[in-house]
Design an enzyme around this catalytic site. Structure first.
Site, PDB file in Angstrom:
ATOM      1  N   ASN A  92       0.835  -1.209   0.000  1.00 12.06           N
ATOM      2  CA  ASN A  92       0.000   0.000   0.000  1.00 12.06           C
ATOM      3  C   ASN A  92       0.867   1.255   0.000  1.00 12.06           C
ATOM      4  OD1 ASN A  92      -2.035  -1.813   0.175  1.00 12.06           O
ATOM      5  ND2 ASN A  92      -2.509  -1.439   2.329  1.00 12.06           N
ATOM      6  N   ASP A  94      -0.452   4.191   0.901  1.00 16.21           N
ATOM      7  CA  ASP A  94      -0.949   5.111   1.941  1.00 16.21           C
ATOM      8  C   ASP A  94      -0.050   5.002   3.174  1.00 16.21           C
ATOM      9  OD1 ASP A  94      -1.944   3.148   3.971  1.00 16.21           O
ATOM     10  OD2 ASP A  94      -3.356   2.573   2.401  1.00 16.21           O
ATOM     11  N   HIS A 109       5.896  -0.936  -2.823  1.00 14.27           N
ATOM     12  CA  HIS A 109       5.385  -0.256  -4.023  1.00 14.27           C
ATOM     13  C   HIS A 109       5.432   1.271  -3.875  1.00 14.27           C
ATOM     14  CE1 HIS A 109       3.039  -4.097  -5.409  1.00 14.27           C
ATOM     15  NE2 HIS A 109       4.335  -4.174  -5.628  1.00 14.27           N
ATOM     16  N   CYS A 120      17.394  13.271 -11.289  1.00 20.99           N
ATOM     17  CA  CYS A 120      18.503  12.997 -10.360  1.00 20.99           C
ATOM     18  C   CYS A 120      18.223  11.839  -9.400  1.00 20.99           C
ATOM     19  CB  CYS A 120      18.841  14.262  -9.552  1.00 20.99           C
ATOM     20  SG  CYS A 120      17.597  14.694  -8.324  1.00 20.99           S
ATOM     21  N   GLY A 176      -5.191  -9.047   3.169  1.00 24.89           N
ATOM     22  CA  GLY A 176      -5.876  -8.140   2.237  1.00 24.89           C
ATOM     23  C   GLY A 176      -5.191  -7.946   0.902  1.00 24.89           C
ATOM     24  N   ALA A 220     -10.846  -7.559   7.416  1.00 23.70           N
ATOM     25  CA  ALA A 220      -9.594  -7.368   8.165  1.00 23.70           C
ATOM     26  C   ALA A 220      -9.844  -6.784   9.555  1.00 23.70           C
ATOM     27  CB  ALA A 220      -8.657  -6.463   7.369  1.00 23.70           C
TER      28      ALA A 220
HETATM   29  C1  BJW Z   1     -10.253  -7.472   1.915  1.00 17.62           C
HETATM   30  C2  BJW Z   1     -11.132  -6.480   2.355  1.00 17.62           C
HETATM   31  C3  BJW Z   1     -11.308  -6.366   3.741  1.00 17.62           C
HETATM   32  C4  BJW Z   1     -11.108  -6.399   0.214  1.00 17.62           C
HETATM   33  N1  BJW Z   1     -10.650  -7.198   4.579  1.00 17.62           N
HETATM   34  N2  BJW Z   1      -9.626  -8.297   2.756  1.00 17.62           N
HETATM   35  C5  BJW Z   1       3.575 -12.827 -15.605  1.00 17.62           C
HETATM   36  C6  BJW Z   1       3.847 -13.688 -14.540  1.00 17.62           C
HETATM   37  C7  BJW Z   1       4.441 -13.204 -13.382  1.00 17.62           C
HETATM   38  C8  BJW Z   1       4.758 -11.867 -13.243  1.00 17.62           C
HETATM   39  C9  BJW Z   1       4.480 -11.024 -14.293  1.00 17.62           C
HETATM   40  C10 BJW Z   1       3.899 -11.495 -15.465  1.00 17.62           C
HETATM   41  N3  BJW Z   1       3.737 -10.449 -16.298  1.00 17.62           N
HETATM   42  C11 BJW Z   1       4.203  -9.332 -15.693  1.00 17.62           C
HETATM   43  C12 BJW Z   1       4.659  -9.671 -14.466  1.00 17.62           C
HETATM   44  C13 BJW Z   1       5.216  -8.755 -13.430  1.00 17.62           C
HETATM   45  C14 BJW Z   1       4.191  -7.789 -12.862  1.00 17.62           C
HETATM   46  C15 BJW Z   1       2.942  -8.558 -12.439  1.00 17.62           C
HETATM   47  O1  BJW Z   1       2.865  -9.106 -11.361  1.00 17.62           O
HETATM   48  N4  BJW Z   1       1.902  -8.581 -13.254  1.00 17.62           N
HETATM   49  C16 BJW Z   1       0.706  -9.351 -12.921  1.00 17.62           C
HETATM   50  C17 BJW Z   1      -0.522  -8.522 -13.193  1.00 17.62           C
HETATM   51  C18 BJW Z   1       0.766 -10.670 -13.652  1.00 17.62           C
HETATM   52  N5  BJW Z   1       4.808  -7.177 -11.711  1.00 17.62           N
HETATM   53  C19 BJW Z   1       5.599  -6.120 -11.818  1.00 17.62           C
HETATM   54  O2  BJW Z   1       5.789  -5.557 -12.879  1.00 17.62           O
HETATM   55  C20 BJW Z   1       6.298  -5.672 -10.557  1.00 17.62           C
HETATM   56  N6  BJW Z   1       7.695  -5.573 -10.782  1.00 17.62           N
HETATM   57  C21 BJW Z   1       8.452  -6.645 -11.078  1.00 17.62           C
HETATM   58  O3  BJW Z   1       7.995  -7.774 -11.155  1.00 17.62           O
HETATM   59  O4  BJW Z   1       9.773  -6.337 -11.251  1.00 17.62           O
HETATM   60  C22 BJW Z   1      10.667  -7.405 -11.578  1.00 17.62           C
HETATM   61  C23 BJW Z   1      11.514  -7.759 -10.404  1.00 17.62           C
HETATM   62  C24 BJW Z   1      10.941  -8.127  -9.208  1.00 17.62           C
HETATM   63  C25 BJW Z   1      11.722  -8.469  -8.117  1.00 17.62           C
HETATM   64  C26 BJW Z   1      13.078  -8.449  -8.211  1.00 17.62           C
HETATM   65  C27 BJW Z   1      13.678  -8.070  -9.414  1.00 17.62           C
HETATM   66  C28 BJW Z   1      12.880  -7.735 -10.508  1.00 17.62           C
HETATM   67  C29 BJW Z   1       5.797  -4.295 -10.127  1.00 17.62           C
HETATM   68  C30 BJW Z   1       4.392  -4.354  -9.652  1.00 17.62           C
HETATM   69  C31 BJW Z   1       3.890  -2.936  -9.371  1.00 17.62           C
HETATM   70  C32 BJW Z   1       2.449  -2.923  -8.901  1.00 17.62           C
HETATM   71  N7  BJW Z   1       1.976  -1.569  -8.861  1.00 17.62           N
HETATM   72  C33 BJW Z   1       0.613  -1.300  -8.387  1.00 17.62           C
HETATM   73  C34 BJW Z   1       0.271   0.209  -8.652  1.00 17.62           C
HETATM   74  C35 BJW Z   1       1.256   1.179  -7.990  1.00 17.62           C
HETATM   75  C36 BJW Z   1       0.887   1.540  -6.583  1.00 17.62           C
HETATM   76  C37 BJW Z   1      -0.469   2.256  -6.490  1.00 17.62           C
HETATM   77  O5  BJW Z   1      -0.842   3.025  -7.384  1.00 17.62           O
HETATM   78  O6  BJW Z   1      -1.141   2.082  -5.447  1.00 17.62           O
HETATM   79  O7  BJW Z   1       0.525  -1.645  -6.990  1.00 17.62           O
HETATM   80  S1  BJW Z   1      -0.633  -2.331  -9.174  1.00 17.62           S
HETATM   81  C38 BJW Z   1      -1.605  -2.541  -7.733  1.00 17.62           C
HETATM   82  O8  BJW Z   1      -1.627  -3.958  -7.402  1.00 17.62           O
HETATM   83  C39 BJW Z   1      -0.859  -1.811  -6.596  1.00 17.62           C
HETATM   84  C40 BJW Z   1      -1.001  -2.829  -5.472  1.00 17.62           C
HETATM   85  O9  BJW Z   1      -0.005  -2.622  -4.490  1.00 17.62           O
HETATM   86  C41 BJW Z   1      -0.892  -4.150  -6.194  1.00 17.62           C
HETATM   87  C42 BJW Z   1      -1.471  -5.325  -5.431  1.00 17.62           C
HETATM   88  O10 BJW Z   1      -2.835  -5.178  -5.242  1.00 17.62           O
HETATM   89  P1  BJW Z   1      -3.528  -5.713  -3.898  1.00 17.62           P
HETATM   90  O11 BJW Z   1      -3.025  -4.944  -2.753  1.00 17.62           O
HETATM   91  O12 BJW Z   1      -3.392  -7.181  -3.825  1.00 17.62           O
HETATM   92  O13 BJW Z   1      -5.048  -5.272  -4.142  1.00 17.62           O
HETATM   93  P2  BJW Z   1      -6.227  -6.084  -4.863  1.00 17.62           P
HETATM   94  O14 BJW Z   1      -7.304  -5.122  -5.149  1.00 17.62           O
HETATM   95  O15 BJW Z   1      -5.718  -6.881  -5.996  1.00 17.62           O
HETATM   96  O16 BJW Z   1      -6.706  -7.134  -3.755  1.00 17.62           O
HETATM   97  C43 BJW Z   1      -7.320  -6.718  -2.560  1.00 17.62           C
HETATM   98  C44 BJW Z   1      -7.730  -7.960  -1.772  1.00 17.62           C
HETATM   99  O17 BJW Z   1      -8.257  -7.530  -0.526  1.00 17.62           O
HETATM  100  C45 BJW Z   1      -8.823  -8.789  -2.463  1.00 17.62           C
HETATM  101  O18 BJW Z   1      -8.453 -10.165  -2.496  1.00 17.62           O
HETATM  102  C46 BJW Z   1     -10.070  -8.606  -1.568  1.00 17.62           C
HETATM  103  O19 BJW Z   1     -10.861  -9.759  -1.448  1.00 17.62           O
HETATM  104  C47 BJW Z   1      -9.438  -8.254  -0.246  1.00 17.62           C
HETATM  105  N8  BJW Z   1     -10.279  -7.378   0.596  1.00 17.62           N
HETATM  106  N9  BJW Z   1     -11.680  -5.811   1.315  1.00 17.62           N
HETATM  107  C48 BJW Z   1      -9.842  -8.110   4.084  1.00 17.62           C
HETATM  108  N10 BJW Z   1     -12.187  -5.418   4.305  1.00 17.62           N
END
Ligand code: BJW
Length: 234
Positions: A92, A94, A109, A120, A176, A220
């Site tokens: 997150n 936030d 992230h 820079c 989450g 959560a």
């Molecule tokens: C509740 C609830 C409640 C609701 N109580 N629960 C093919 C295979 C594998 C990987 C890749 C691929 N193709 C591309 C990739 C890589 C890619 C990737 O993963 N893509 C996938 C879509 C397949 N990843 C990347 O590019 C990452 N970088 C990378 O891999 O670099 C290479 C490398 C890595 C390590 C070492 C060396 C090199 C970068 C990923 C960047 C993600 N960015 C974002 C946006 C920026 C931040 C922002 O604007 O906020 O980050 S995308 C977005 O998704 C955001 C989040 O942090 C992230 C994850 O989402 P999250 O938190 O899981 O949210 P949701 O909505 O998906 O899920 C919420 C959950 O909560 C749900 O399950 C609900 O049920 C639950 N919930 N209410 C409890 N009250």
């Protein structure tokens, strides 16, 4: 001796959902309103920077009006009161965990209250709106200020520190997160391989649910405080 010496807790958007901040992939979530290719990739930023500035300026304002919920408070409490090591790794952007009093947090992230200068590489606190006409406080060049968040195709922050912690932990808790985005989605496998007990806390089974040994499904704010209470009781 505590039951677990080293705990790693991964959190995602579901942790802040009950504070009023939208998740990404739930019905009506952020990706239902925006195409991630437009607002969360370097290409999207190059194509239309103003859309990306507006997107993060809006989310920064929403987040400034949000308050930590009972789950954030419980995570701050375990960090304060647990006799072992507790590392919070959040996807997150936030700062609700900090607002609740948590201290040892990796924002893998990035954070929306920081800017990143593409000229820079300065990464500095920034609470106001971002726009293309701003000068970097460090190098003073105009036009390179972007949100310090990790977009698709970029490498998340502090991966070496996270990998070390996952390899050493004996309890891994995921809260989450949908398990849709890598590398965070692979953390459970890494912790499991290192011998850790693994617990999923989520509204519903995540994409990686089969990797977890224990599952607690529900909001959560209900599940996290009671689980943390149990951990603290020993
Ligand atoms: C509740 C609830 C409640 C609701 N109580 N629960 C093919 C295979 C594998 C990987 C890749 C691929 N193709 C591309 C990739 C890589 C890619 C990737 O993963 N893509 C996938 C879509 C397949 N990843 C990347 O590019 C990452 N970088 C990378 O891999 O670099 C290479 C490398 C890595 C390590 C070492 C060396 C090199 C970068 C990923 C960047 C993600 N960015 C974002 C946006 C920026 C931040 C922002 O604007 O906020 O980050 S995308 C977005 O998704 C955001 C989040 O942090 C992230 C994850 O989402 P999250 O938190 O899981 O949210 P949701 O909505 O998906 O899920 C919420 C959950 O909560 C749900 O399950 C609900 O049920 C639950 N919930 N209410 C409890 N009250």
């Amino acid at each position: 001796m505590p039951r677990y010496a080293k705990i790693v807790i991964l959190t995602g958007a579901g942790l802040s959902a009950e504070s009023g901040l939208a998740t990404f992939r739930d019905t009506g979530g952020i990706w239902a309103k925006y195409d991630y290719r437009d607002v969360a990739t370097p290409d999207g930023f190059q194509r239309n920077p103003n859309l990306v500035y507006d997107f993060y300026n809006m989310r920064r304002r929403e987040s400034a009006n949000a308050a930590p919920n009972a789950a954030h408070e419980a995570l701050a409490r375990i960090q304060r009161d647990y006799p072992g090591d507790v590392l919070l790794v959040t996807q997150n952007i936030d700062n609700l965990l900090e607002q609740a009093g948590a201290e040892k947090i990796i924002h893998m992230h990035g954070e929306m209250t920081r800017m990143l200068c593409t000229h820079c590489d300065a990464r500095l606190p920034w609470a106001a709106d971002l726009s293309p006409d701003l000068a970097c406080p460090e190098c003073e060049l105009i036009g390179g200020m972007r949100p310090a968040v990790v977009w698709f195709g970029e490498v998340p922050y502090e991966m070496a520190r996270i990998a070390k912690a996952l390899g050493e932990c004996d309890l891994f808790i995921s809260i989450g997160t949908s398990g849709n985005v890598y590398p965070a989605a692979s953390f459970v496998a890494a912790a499991s391989e290192a011998g850790a007990h693994t617990v999923e806390i989520n509204l519903e089974p995540s994409d990686t649910t089969n990797y977890f040994a224990e599952h607690l499904h529900g909001p959560a704010t209900e599940i996290v405080p009671s689980y943390i209470e149990r951990l603290l009781a020993g």
